[in-house]
Motif scaffolding. Sequence first.
Motif, PDB file in Angstrom:
ATOM      1  N   ASP B 175      -2.794   4.551 -15.504  1.00 17.99           N
ATOM      2  CA  ASP B 175      -2.145   5.681 -14.848  1.00 17.99           C
ATOM      3  C   ASP B 175      -1.101   5.192 -13.839  1.00 17.99           C
ATOM      4  O   ASP B 175      -1.439   4.478 -12.893  1.00 17.99           O
ATOM      5  CB  ASP B 175      -3.243   6.492 -14.130  1.00 17.99           C
ATOM      6  N   ASP B 177       0.224   6.647 -11.492  1.00 19.29           N
ATOM      7  CA  ASP B 177      -0.111   7.077 -10.127  1.00 19.29           C
ATOM      8  C   ASP B 177      -1.072   6.092  -9.466  1.00 19.29           C
ATOM      9  O   ASP B 177      -1.015   5.871  -8.251  1.00 19.29           O
ATOM     10  CB  ASP B 177      -0.737   8.479 -10.140  1.00 19.29           C
ATOM     11  N   GLN B 178      -1.960   5.501 -10.278  1.00 17.56           N
ATOM     12  CA  GLN B 178      -2.859   4.493  -9.710  1.00 17.56           C
ATOM     13  C   GLN B 178      -2.081   3.243  -9.320  1.00 17.56           C
ATOM     14  O   GLN B 178      -2.375   2.618  -8.298  1.00 17.56           O
ATOM     15  CB  GLN B 178      -3.966   4.152 -10.711  1.00 17.56           C
ATOM     16  N   ASN B 180       1.040   3.297  -8.356  1.00 21.11           N
ATOM     17  CA  ASN B 180       1.717   3.694  -7.122  1.00 21.11           C
ATOM     18  C   ASN B 180       0.782   3.621  -5.924  1.00 21.11           C
ATOM     19  O   ASN B 180       1.183   3.202  -4.841  1.00 21.11           O
ATOM     20  CB  ASN B 180       2.262   5.118  -7.242  1.00 21.11           C
ATOM     21  N   LEU B 181      -0.458   4.048  -6.142  1.00 24.07           N
ATOM     22  CA  LEU B 181      -1.435   3.972  -5.054  1.00 24.07           C
ATOM     23  C   LEU B 181      -1.589   2.526  -4.586  1.00 24.07           C
ATOM     24  O   LEU B 181      -1.552   2.247  -3.380  1.00 24.07           O
ATOM     25  CB  LEU B 181      -2.787   4.509  -5.538  1.00 24.07           C
ATOM     26  N   MET B 182      -1.730   1.618  -5.539  1.00 24.26           N
ATOM     27  CA  MET B 182      -1.870   0.203  -5.177  1.00 24.26           C
ATOM     28  C   MET B 182      -0.626  -0.289  -4.443  1.00 24.26           C
ATOM     29  O   MET B 182      -0.728  -1.018  -3.456  1.00 24.26           O
ATOM     30  CB  MET B 182      -2.112  -0.645  -6.435  1.00 24.26           C
ATOM     31  N   ARG B 183       0.537   0.119  -4.941  1.00 26.24           N
ATOM     32  CA  ARG B 183       1.770  -0.305  -4.274  1.00 26.24           C
ATOM     33  C   ARG B 183       1.820   0.243  -2.851  1.00 26.24           C
ATOM     34  O   ARG B 183       2.221  -0.447  -1.915  1.00 26.24           O
ATOM     35  CB  ARG B 183       2.989   0.172  -5.064  1.00 26.24           C
ATOM     36  N   SER B 184       1.402   1.502  -2.694  1.00 25.55           N
ATOM     37  CA  SER B 184       1.448   2.095  -1.352  1.00 25.55           C
ATOM     38  C   SER B 184       0.501   1.376  -0.403  1.00 25.55           C
ATOM     39  O   SER B 184       0.683   1.403   0.806  1.00 25.55           O
ATOM     40  CB  SER B 184       1.111   3.582  -1.418  1.00 25.55           C
ATOM     41  N   LEU B 185      -0.516   0.739  -0.956  1.00 28.55           N
ATOM     42  CA  LEU B 185      -1.436  -0.034  -0.114  1.00 28.55           C
ATOM     43  C   LEU B 185      -0.879  -1.428   0.157  1.00 28.55           C
ATOM     44  O   LEU B 185      -1.512  -2.241   0.822  1.00 28.55           O
ATOM     45  CB  LEU B 185      -2.803  -0.151  -0.795  1.00 28.55           C
ATOM     46  N   LEU B 195      -7.150  -6.094  -9.489  1.00 31.25           N
ATOM     47  CA  LEU B 195      -8.002  -5.021  -8.976  1.00 31.25           C
ATOM     48  C   LEU B 195      -7.897  -3.734  -9.797  1.00 31.25           C
ATOM     49  O   LEU B 195      -8.787  -2.900  -9.736  1.00 31.25           O
ATOM     50  CB  LEU B 195      -7.636  -4.713  -7.515  1.00 31.25           C
ATOM     51  N   LEU B 196      -6.800  -3.575 -10.530  1.00 30.77           N
ATOM     52  CA  LEU B 196      -6.628  -2.316 -11.260  1.00 30.77           C
ATOM     53  C   LEU B 196      -6.490  -2.530 -12.768  1.00 30.77           C
ATOM     54  O   LEU B 196      -7.311  -2.035 -13.548  1.00 30.77           O
ATOM     55  CB  LEU B 196      -5.404  -1.566 -10.712  1.00 30.77           C
ATOM     56  N   ALA B 200      -9.374  -1.695 -15.541  1.00 29.36           N
ATOM     57  CA  ALA B 200      -9.061  -0.465 -16.273  1.00 29.36           C
ATOM     58  C   ALA B 200      -8.938  -0.739 -17.763  1.00 29.36           C
ATOM     59  O   ALA B 200      -9.193   0.149 -18.579  1.00 29.36           O
ATOM     60  CB  ALA B 200      -7.774   0.154 -15.738  1.00 29.36           C
TER      61      ALA B 200
END
Lengths: 288, 281
Positions: B175, B177-178, B180-185, B195-196, B200
Amino acid sequence: MTNPAPAAANPAEAGSGPPLAKPDTSPPLANPDIGPPLAAWDIGKTFGAEDGRPVEIIRSISFSLARGEIVSIVGPSGCGKTTLLNMVCGLLAPTRGSVFWHGRELAGVPARAGYMLQKDLLFPWRTALQNILLGLQVKGLGRAARQARAEALLDRLGLAGFAQYYPSALSGGMRQRVALARTLAPDPEVLLLDEPFSALDFQTKLLIEQDTARLVRGEGRSLLLITHDVEEAVSLSDRVIVLSHRPCTVVAEHRIDLPGDRLDMIAARESPEFAQYVRRIWTELDIR
Amino acid sequence: MSRQAVASDAASLPGGTGARSARRVLARRTTRQVLAVQVLLIVVLLALWEEATRHSPANAFLFGAPSAIAFHLATMLRDGSVWTDLSVTGLETLAGFALGNLLGTAIGLALWFSRFVSRVLQPFILALGSIPIVALAPIVIIWFGTGFASKLAMATLSVVVVALVISYKGATGVDPDQINLMRSLGARRGQIFRLLVLPASLTDIFAGLKLTGGFALVGAIVGEFMSSSVGLGHAIFKAGSLYIISKVMAELSVTVVLALVLSAAVSRVERWLLPWRHDLQ
Ligand SMILES: Nc1ncnc2c1ncn2[C@@H]1O[C@H](COP(=O)(O)OP(=O)(O)OP(=O)(O)O)[C@@H](O)[C@H]1O
Ligand SMILES: [Mg+2]
């Protein structure tokens, strides 16, 4: 129209460089008082310019977010709110304009932003606790420190007994709480939330909004909230920014003055001013 | 206040104890019923088969007979040839399965890191994947000889492209969005992968493992068909050349057992490695 944090919203200054920022060389985090935590100056986005069929989604938006402030952005569906948030967060480059964090033009991903979507995006192979630890693990925090922070957060969000549950065994409301805890765990100073509560039932939503207000206002963070829900926007925010249809611009901006400490969502909804704000914003939203 | 909400959430969790045990009893019963019907089906089919061949030697010659198959199985067990063949073919299959999946999965996952490289390689991978591996057998024998190595190569080749494509699909299907979430972190590419993307992809990788177990077996057996002195493929080929259909069937049933054991082992490992997949438990 109110304009409380003028730094980036002032055309004269923005043309000549980052608003309020003196050209100093210290790292931005060492000097958190330069400018508002977040400001966007005249940002716009056009998709598909490369293959000759450009679609202008966002024409021009400027706003700023002061320290400790909650600002909501409402707008018609598909007007580009998520796109806006992704640009503010450095996940997507704007085609025009600039984003400033603490008065510095954004390069890469901001260091202390917490990003959360309507989808909880929990990793199904991690337990609730491990999901919350994700951000801290990425930042390389020690195991013990991580664990302590995450457990404190679980407690504060009422998830204490569920640390070892996998997301598939949690209800929708609990999953969104875990997502909120994951967002808060790295101690962000600005929260960027994109319709985080819109999939929840009304009661759960009120409670989680209340927790959010507490965790933001109580700890001097700032919150940029994107939402479809005008009542949520008014009850939670200090300011509401209304966007137009595509290509998207700012239609209006309201400073929300409601009685009370703004931590009680139900009390906020009961005041007469609340209904007036909601009605005004609804008419401005121009739902077609 | 939020704690109350959570408590009420908890009450609606899937399967409070009462509901859960009731469901489990029901599940156990239907499992038993399914098993009973399956056994019945086999018995009836075998009886019909036996009956049809009993009075017609031509039928018995062409289609074999359950009693003759049982006789051959017993003989194979008694003289121990089944164990030799089984271990040789099993080893070839397992080694090819492991090597092919290791190579394929490693390349498939590594391609996640570069869109450019994967686009460059795509037509070559597709071309490679569309070669019928059976047709490669003669070349493989020339290259690797008639021993273990050529069977290993055949089994590996049967597996590697499928494993590559499946793991690449898994890795690139994460996904956005997932991501992006990692990037935002603030995650770096390596962290996003570790980690993803890797965890996945495990679901897809295991789907590939289940699929390719059978492919590896086919590869090994085809290799044995071409040239060999031992192994299930060799035994099947020999019995077939001598028109002993029942012996072919007996060897085939051993092969099927090998395939089933392999797939059961993969499922077991999957359940163990993916404890969060409640649908598997
Ligand atoms: N990568 C992209 N390429 C082309 N068009 C895109 C891309 N991303 C988004 N869009 C388009 O931009 C428009 C705005 O999308 P966006 O998701 O930002 O809207 P939104 O305001 O968040 O909508 P909603 O309220 O439904 O969440 C949509 O019409 C979408 O099709
Ligand atoms: Mg959106």
